[in-house]
Design a protein around this motif. Structure first.
Motif, PDB file in Angstrom:
ATOM      1  N   UNK A 145       0.829  -1.209   0.000  1.00 28.76           N
ATOM      2  CA  UNK A 145       0.000   0.000   0.000  1.00 28.76           C
ATOM      3  C   UNK A 145       0.859   1.252   0.000  1.00 28.76           C
ATOM      4  N   UNK A 146       1.957   1.233   0.745  1.00 31.98           N
ATOM      5  CA  UNK A 146       2.868   2.384   0.762  1.00 31.98           C
ATOM      6  C   UNK A 146       3.439   2.626  -0.631  1.00 31.98           C
ATOM      7  N   UNK A 147       3.912   1.558  -1.270  1.00 32.43           N
ATOM      8  CA  UNK A 147       4.497   1.703  -2.609  1.00 32.43           C
ATOM      9  C   UNK A 147       3.458   2.178  -3.624  1.00 32.43           C
ATOM     10  N   UNK A 148       2.252   1.614  -3.566  1.00 32.31           N
ATOM     11  CA  UNK A 148       1.194   1.991  -4.515  1.00 32.31           C
ATOM     12  C   UNK A 148       0.784   3.446  -4.307  1.00 32.31           C
ATOM     13  N   UNK A 149       0.695   3.885  -3.049  1.00 30.84           N
ATOM     14  CA  UNK A 149       0.311   5.271  -2.773  1.00 30.84           C
ATOM     15  C   UNK A 149       1.328   6.250  -3.356  1.00 30.84           C
ATOM     16  N   UNK A 156      -9.283   7.429 -15.476  1.00 31.86           N
ATOM     17  CA  UNK A 156      -9.462   6.379 -14.473  1.00 31.86           C
ATOM     18  C   UNK A 156      -9.082   5.005 -15.002  1.00 31.86           C
ATOM     19  N   UNK A 157      -9.542   4.656 -16.224  1.00 30.30           N
ATOM     20  CA  UNK A 157      -9.245   3.336 -16.762  1.00 30.30           C
ATOM     21  C   UNK A 157      -7.758   3.046 -16.883  1.00 30.30           C
ATOM     22  N   UNK A 158      -6.988   3.881 -17.615  1.00 28.58           N
ATOM     23  CA  UNK A 158      -5.548   3.641 -17.721  1.00 28.58           C
ATOM     24  C   UNK A 158      -4.833   3.661 -16.377  1.00 28.58           C
ATOM     25  N   UNK A 159      -5.259   4.553 -15.480  1.00 27.17           N
ATOM     26  CA  UNK A 159      -4.615   4.617 -14.161  1.00 27.17           C
ATOM     27  C   UNK A 159      -4.842   3.322 -13.405  1.00 27.17           C
ATOM     28  N   UNK A 160      -6.077   2.803 -13.429  1.00 27.01           N
ATOM     29  CA  UNK A 160      -6.383   1.566 -12.703  1.00 27.01           C
ATOM     30  C   UNK A 160      -5.548   0.407 -13.227  1.00 27.01           C
ATOM     31  N   UNK A 161      -5.418   0.333 -14.533  1.00 27.88           N
ATOM     32  CA  UNK A 161      -4.623  -0.757 -15.110  1.00 27.88           C
ATOM     33  C   UNK A 161      -3.169  -0.658 -14.665  1.00 27.88           C
ATOM     34  N   UNK A 162      -2.584   0.548 -14.768  1.00 30.69           N
ATOM     35  CA  UNK A 162      -1.186   0.715 -14.380  1.00 30.69           C
ATOM     36  C   UNK A 162      -0.975   0.458 -12.891  1.00 30.69           C
ATOM     37  N   UNK A 163      -1.909   0.931 -12.060  1.00 29.65           N
ATOM     38  CA  UNK A 163      -1.778   0.733 -10.612  1.00 29.65           C
ATOM     39  C   UNK A 163      -1.899  -0.744 -10.260  1.00 29.65           C
ATOM     40  N   UNK A 164      -2.835  -1.440 -10.903  1.00 34.88           N
ATOM     41  CA  UNK A 164      -2.991  -2.868 -10.599  1.00 34.88           C
ATOM     42  C   UNK A 164      -1.741  -3.653 -10.997  1.00 34.88           C
ATOM     43  N   UNK A 165      -1.180  -3.318 -12.159  1.00 36.45           N
ATOM     44  CA  UNK A 165       0.051  -4.003 -12.582  1.00 36.45           C
ATOM     45  C   UNK A 165       1.207  -3.695 -11.629  1.00 36.45           C
ATOM     46  N   UNK A 166       1.294  -2.421 -11.216  1.00 33.45           N
ATOM     47  CA  UNK A 166       2.372  -2.075 -10.296  1.00 33.45           C
ATOM     48  C   UNK A 166       2.158  -2.733  -8.938  1.00 33.45           C
ATOM     49  N   UNK A 167       0.907  -2.795  -8.466  1.00 35.59           N
ATOM     50  CA  UNK A 167       0.638  -3.433  -7.175  1.00 35.59           C
ATOM     51  C   UNK A 167       1.079  -4.895  -7.198  1.00 35.59           C
ATOM     52  N   UNK A 168       0.821  -5.568  -8.327  1.00 35.64           N
ATOM     53  CA  UNK A 168       1.263  -6.959  -8.442  1.00 35.64           C
ATOM     54  C   UNK A 168       2.786  -7.045  -8.399  1.00 35.64           C
ATOM     55  N   UNK A 169       3.434  -6.115  -9.105  1.00 34.19           N
ATOM     56  CA  UNK A 169       4.900  -6.103  -9.084  1.00 34.19           C
ATOM     57  C   UNK A 169       5.422  -5.766  -7.692  1.00 34.19           C
ATOM     58  N   UNK A 170       4.727  -4.859  -6.987  1.00 35.66           N
ATOM     59  CA  UNK A 170       5.162  -4.487  -5.635  1.00 35.66           C
ATOM     60  C   UNK A 170       5.038  -5.653  -4.669  1.00 35.66           C
ATOM     61  N   UNK A 171       3.993  -6.477  -4.833  1.00 32.68           N
ATOM     62  CA  UNK A 171       3.851  -7.674  -3.991  1.00 32.68           C
ATOM     63  C   UNK A 171       5.053  -8.583  -4.184  1.00 32.68           C
ATOM     64  N   UNK A 172       5.417  -8.798  -5.441  1.00 32.87           N
ATOM     65  CA  UNK A 172       6.570  -9.664  -5.720  1.00 32.87           C
ATOM     66  C   UNK A 172       7.866  -9.037  -5.221  1.00 32.87           C
ATOM     67  N   UNK A 173       8.026  -7.707  -5.391  1.00 32.97           N
ATOM     68  CA  UNK A 173       9.257  -7.041  -4.949  1.00 32.97           C
ATOM     69  C   UNK A 173       9.389  -7.108  -3.427  1.00 32.97           C
ATOM     70  N   UNK A 174       8.286  -6.842  -2.716  1.00 37.24           N
ATOM     71  CA  UNK A 174       8.340  -6.894  -1.256  1.00 37.24           C
ATOM     72  C   UNK A 174       8.669  -8.304  -0.777  1.00 37.24           C
ATOM     73  N   UNK A 175       8.056  -9.286  -1.418  1.00 38.59           N
ATOM     74  CA  UNK A 175       8.315 -10.675  -1.028  1.00 38.59           C
ATOM     75  C   UNK A 175       9.745 -11.079  -1.354  1.00 38.59           C
ATOM     76  N   UNK A 176      10.272 -10.588  -2.480  1.00 34.65           N
ATOM     77  CA  UNK A 176      11.655 -10.917  -2.848  1.00 34.65           C
ATOM     78  C   UNK A 176      12.636 -10.339  -1.843  1.00 34.65           C
ATOM     79  N   UNK A 177      12.399  -9.079  -1.422  1.00 35.50           N
ATOM     80  CA  UNK A 177      13.289  -8.479  -0.430  1.00 35.50           C
ATOM     81  C   UNK A 177      13.220  -9.226   0.899  1.00 35.50           C
ATOM     82  N   UNK A 178      12.013  -9.637   1.297  1.00 33.42           N
ATOM     83  CA  UNK A 178      11.880 -10.417   2.531  1.00 33.42           C
ATOM     84  C   UNK A 178      12.517 -11.789   2.385  1.00 33.42           C
TER      85      UNK A 178
END
Length: 618
Positions: A87-91, A197-219
């Protein structure tokens, strides 16, 4: 048609998209779990060494790890930390990308260059190296790493938002909003962002997925939130990998939750993108302005608008030496062929010249105030509230994202500070004034016919109670019946409200139906100015005579339509002397020897022709 909340409409739309609905429910469950589980007091570190590395069982639904800790409890506990970090990264990613992208695309110029260089710099930096440097300075600090990830990734969203904003800022409905007096900030928030709204939602969702993987990789690597500080999905995957030879099952729930979350984010982003079309929501009060008339509210003596020697340039001069006056309550027409400078002249009065256009000379005084050189903020206060504009393409001037009522209420509240309820009452009065049924307020622009859309545009122009209405080809592309209705409406509004009108047209019938006086323009100049009846009865310029003769309504049935030979020259090809000389049947060598000045022919009548006296005796 009933009014609906756009957000409710999106959720209803998700009901028809099983994958999107399932993804939303899954992410919703994760969000609830991240809040509820810590409140239950369950200890994710509780050990049962006798049950270490046991598979799924009634006592431990997803099995246990090498210390006998319940995998399900640890997964649920780790959800909070993983989602908070994401959430921090997405914000950071969303705020920086959207704000900088909209500012760069809408403001342009120096802001676009500066923000563009900033984005290029961030993209040039190696992301993994920057993250490692941040974690070296802030060891084990998840928040710092996620902030850095959001900052490093924001150019991806910034570029998408900037490109979309550049295309939207040139839409006519955005120009209409600016004309209505809305501030730049209001236009960006109300008319630009919802369409992104549409393009922003798509980009944010893709980044959120990448952020989940990045956070998990660092952990997983032990660089962020090590296992000693509590469970997270990343360090649970690391633990499962250490015992994969003894218990391969342990990797299934830990890796599975990551895969499902990434998949759900992608599917939900696609579903909401498809459903989002930029929709947004947009005691009767008697508006004294609706009963205003010349007798009820007399204006000060003199001209409401005075234009002197107006010149306009787009790199080269396109309009020069235009002068005319408009009295309070008077209707003045500007007539001529396409390319003669009619629309450019009208828009210059409001400081709405497109692109590189600028007023190079002259004066425009409205109600005692000089408009040329006035600051944009001061001009914005005049647009819509004192001078209204009705464009020739009404549907292009209406934001397709909002209902008619929402657009009217926005403009009314911009010019008249009042509660929303009162503004809605005034919006209803405006629709009644332009003779539209009440249910039009609940419709979107695409649900309106051409005549209805034009009436809505007139209502928007009247929302600020203007003293002057500029109507730019208001009947173009309308059938004869609708055209007659629009002209009748403008006549009624002029009489009822005491409003002056400047009508831009190429149709002599429309001109005669509405206007008292007319300016005839050709190739950027006023060629003749007189009362409409005088122009019809005795034109004193060859161009006026040619236009009247070319009126298709005067042509006998079965005959060829009359026309003026040739075409309007481009500004760069204007001939010396009289601009109409190459097409004029009266032309002599004297017509091309020097500038032709306007000649006074009587009270309120001028002509730019050295043969005007000759025409008077024909």
């Amino acid at each position: 048609m009933t009014t609906t909340d756009p957000a409710r409409g999106v959720w209803r739309g998700l009901l028809r998209k099983p994958l999107g609905l399932t993804s939303a429910c899954f992410l919703g469950v994760l969000a609830v779990v991240s809040v509820v589980v810590p409140l239950t007091g369950v200890d994710p570190e509780r050990q049962d060494l006798g049950a270490a590395l046991s598979g799924p069982a009634p006592a431990h639904w997803l099995g246990t790890d090498r210390l006998g800790r319940d995998v399900l409890v640890r997964l649920l506990s780790g959800t909070r930390y993983t989602l908070l970090d994401v959430l921090v990264a997405v914000a950071v990613f969303t705020v920086l990308g959207v704000v900088l992208g909209v500012v760069a695309g809408f403001v342009g110029r120096w802001a676009d260059r500066l923000i563009g260089r900033f984005g290029d710099l961030l993209l040039a930096l190696p992301g993994i190296i920057v993250l490692l440097m941040v974690l070296a300075v802030f060891p084990g600090n998840d928040a710092a790493a996620m902030v850095a990830l959001g900052v490093m990734s924001c150019p991806l969203l910034l570029r998408v938002v900037r490109g979309m904003t550049i295309s939207l800022r040139n839409e006519l409905y955005v120009k209409a909003a600016r004309l209505s007096g809305l501030t730049e900030t209001r236009i960006m928030l109300r008319h630009i962002l919802p369409r992104l709204a549409g393009p922003i939602i798509v980009q944010v969702s893709l980044f959120a997925a990448a952020a989940v993987l990045a956070q998990s990789a660092l952990s997983f690597l032990g660089l962020a939130r090590p296992e000693t500080e509590g469970p997270s999905w990343g360090n649970m995957v690391a633990e499962a990998s250490n015992v994969i030879s003894k218990d391969p099952w342990l990797l299934v729930p830990t890796g599975g939750i990551l895969a499902l979350t990434v998949l759900a984010l992608g599917l939900l982003g696609d579903a909401v993108r498809d459903l989002t079309v930029g929709r947004s929501r947009p005691e009767p009060v008697r508006w004294d302005g609706l009963s205003r008339s010349p007798a009820a509210a007399p204006r000060a003596a003199g001209n409401l608008l005075s234009v002197k020697g107006l010149g306009i340039e787009f790199g080269t001069t396109v309009v020069r030496d235009v002068s005319f006056e408009v009295a309070a309550g008077e209707a003045v027409g500007i007539v001529g062929e396409s390319g003669c400078g009619k629309t450019v002249t009208a828009r210059a009065l409001l400081g709405l010249l497109p692109g590189s256009g600028r007023v190079s000379s002259g004066s425009v005084v409205f109600d005692g105030q000089e408009l040329i050189g006035l600051a944009d903020r001061e001009l914005a206060r005049i647009r819509g509230s004192r001078i209204g504009l009705v464009s020739q393409e009404p549907l292009s001037g209406l934001d397709p994202s909002f209902r008619v009522r929402g657009q009217l209420v926005e403009v009314i509240r911009r010019h008249r500070r009042m509660p929303r309820r009162d503004a809605r009452a005034r919006a209803a009065e405006l629709l009644e004034l332009v003779r539209l049924p009440a249910d039009v307020a609940r419709r979107y622009p695409h649900e309106l016919s051409g005549g209805m859309a034009q009436r809505v545009s007139i209502a928007l122009a009247l929302a600020g109670e203007p003293a002057l209405l500029i109507a730019d080809e208001p009947t173009t592309a309308l059938d004869v019946t609708v055209q007659a209705g629009i002209l009748a409406l403008l006549r009624e509004l002029r009489t009822r409200l005491g409003m002056a009108i400047i009508l831009v047209t190429h149709d002599w019938g429309v001109l005669a139906d509405l206007c008292d006086r007319a300016l005839v323009m050709y190739a950027g100049e006023v060629t003749e100015q007189a009362g409409v009846e005088e122009l019809y009865a005795a034109p004193r310029h060859p161009y006026t005579e040619g236009l009247l003769a070319a009126n298709p309504r005067l042509a006998p049935a079965g005959d060829l339509l009359p026309a003026i030979p040739g075409s309007v020259p481009a500004p760069a090809d204007w001939p010396p002397g009289c601009h109409f000389q190459p097409r004029c049947p009266y032309a002599t060598t004297e017509c091309g020897t020097g500038p032709i000045l306007l000649t006074e022919l009587g009270a309120g009548r001028v002509s730019r022709c050295i043969h005007s006296d000759e025409m008077a005796v024909r």
